[in-house]
Write a protein that holds these residues in place. Sequence first.
Motif, PDB file in Angstrom:
ATOM      1  N   MET A 175      -5.938   6.039   4.240  1.00 20.56           N
ATOM      2  CA  MET A 175      -4.959   4.956   4.112  1.00 20.56           C
ATOM      3  C   MET A 175      -5.527   3.720   4.798  1.00 20.56           C
ATOM      4  SD  MET A 175      -1.316   6.918   4.508  1.00 20.56           S
ATOM      5  CE  MET A 175      -1.653   7.836   5.984  1.00 20.56           C
ATOM      6  N   LEU A 177       1.209  10.426  -2.233  1.00 18.47           N
ATOM      7  CA  LEU A 177       0.065  11.322  -2.025  1.00 18.47           C
ATOM      8  C   LEU A 177       0.468  12.791  -2.133  1.00 18.47           C
ATOM      9  CD1 LEU A 177      -1.832   9.523   0.885  1.00 18.47           C
ATOM     10  CD2 LEU A 177      -2.334   9.458  -1.568  1.00 18.47           C
ATOM     11  N   ALA A 228      -4.865   0.080  -3.226  1.00 19.15           N
ATOM     12  CA  ALA A 228      -4.409   1.406  -2.807  1.00 19.15           C
ATOM     13  C   ALA A 228      -3.877   2.179  -4.008  1.00 19.15           C
ATOM     14  CB  ALA A 228      -3.335   1.289  -1.735  1.00 19.15           C
ATOM     15  N   TYR A 257      -4.527   0.109   5.294  1.00 21.51           N
ATOM     16  CA  TYR A 257      -3.569  -0.997   5.180  1.00 21.51           C
ATOM     17  C   TYR A 257      -4.315  -2.319   5.162  1.00 21.51           C
ATOM     18  CZ  TYR A 257       0.315   2.190   5.573  1.00 21.51           C
ATOM     19  OH  TYR A 257       1.205   3.186   5.322  1.00 21.51           O
ATOM     20  N   LEU A 296      -5.303   5.602  -5.710  1.00 20.14           N
ATOM     21  CA  LEU A 296      -4.493   6.790  -5.985  1.00 20.14           C
ATOM     22  C   LEU A 296      -4.705   7.242  -7.426  1.00 20.14           C
ATOM     23  CD1 LEU A 296      -2.243   8.870  -5.358  1.00 20.14           C
ATOM     24  CD2 LEU A 296      -0.594   7.114  -6.058  1.00 20.14           C
ATOM     25  N   TYR A 328       0.674   5.318  -1.052  1.00 21.88           N
ATOM     26  CA  TYR A 328       0.612   6.330   0.004  1.00 21.88           C
ATOM     27  C   TYR A 328       1.830   7.247   0.010  1.00 21.88           C
ATOM     28  CZ  TYR A 328      -3.080   3.192   1.686  1.00 21.88           C
ATOM     29  OH  TYR A 328      -4.206   2.408   1.783  1.00 21.88           O
ATOM     30  N   GLU A 331       0.822  -1.215   0.000  1.00 20.41           N
ATOM     31  CA  GLU A 331       0.000   0.000   0.000  1.00 20.41           C
ATOM     32  C   GLU A 331       0.863   1.275   0.000  1.00 20.41           C
ATOM     33  OE1 GLU A 331      -2.272  -3.238   2.148  1.00 20.41           O
ATOM     34  OE2 GLU A 331      -0.234  -2.457   2.226  1.00 20.41           O
ATOM     35  N   ASP A 332       2.043   1.192   0.589  1.00 16.13           N
ATOM     36  CA  ASP A 332       2.908   2.368   0.672  1.00 16.13           C
ATOM     37  C   ASP A 332       3.421   2.813  -0.698  1.00 16.13           C
ATOM     38  OD1 ASP A 332       2.614   2.819   3.373  1.00 16.13           O
ATOM     39  OD2 ASP A 332       4.349   1.596   3.933  1.00 16.13           O
TER      40      ASP A 332
END
Length: 189
Positions: A169, A160, A177, A171, A181, A157, A153-154
Motif C-alpha cells: 500500500m 484486497l 493503486a 499512499y 489492484l 486497498y 488509494e483506499d
Amino acid sequence: MSFKVMQGDYSGVNKKAGFRKIEGVCGIAVSDGFEYIWIDTCCIDKTSSAELSEAINSMFRWYYFEKDFRDSRWFTRGWTLQELIAPSRVVFYSKTWEDLGTKSSFKSLISEITGIPGQALLENIVQNNGLTFRLSITQRMSWASRRRTTREEDRAYSLLGIFGINMPMLYGEGKAAFHGLQEEIYEKI
C-alpha cells in the motif's frame, strides 16, 4: 383474506376474495428472493384492538427504521464492504446500542441496498485468502462501485481481501493503486 383465515384451516382458501392478490404477491416475493411478505389484512389480528394498535405503531417504526437503515453511510463506505462480507455473522445496532438484527435477518434489505446477492451475504464465501471464484470479478467490483473512501488509494486497498490479493500500500499513488489492484487480479486468474 384475514388474519383469522390465515391462522385456520386452508381448505377452500383459494376461493376466497383476495386469494389471487396474495398468490401474486407471494410469486413476486419468491422470484425477487424475499423470504417474507407483509399484507396487513393477513398479518394483523384486527379483532384485537391491542394487537391492532401495536401493529400500526410497529409498522410506523419499521418504515422509519428501514429509511434510516437504507440511508446509513455504513453501506456507502469502502472499508465496510469487507466488514459486511467476510464475517459469517454481523449484528446491527442503533445509535443507542439497541440490537436491530443480523445480516441474516436483513438479508433481503441489505441485498437491495448493496446489490450483493442474498446468498453471497450468508454463505461462507471467503476461502483461500479471498472470495470463491464462482463470484465473478465484475460482480465483486460492482459491489464496490457505490462505495466511497476518503483517500483515493483506499478504493483499491479496501478490496484486497475480497479478491485475495496482497500488494504493497503506497499512499500518494492515487489512481495507480486501483490499476495495480486490477493488474494483480488479472495475474491471479
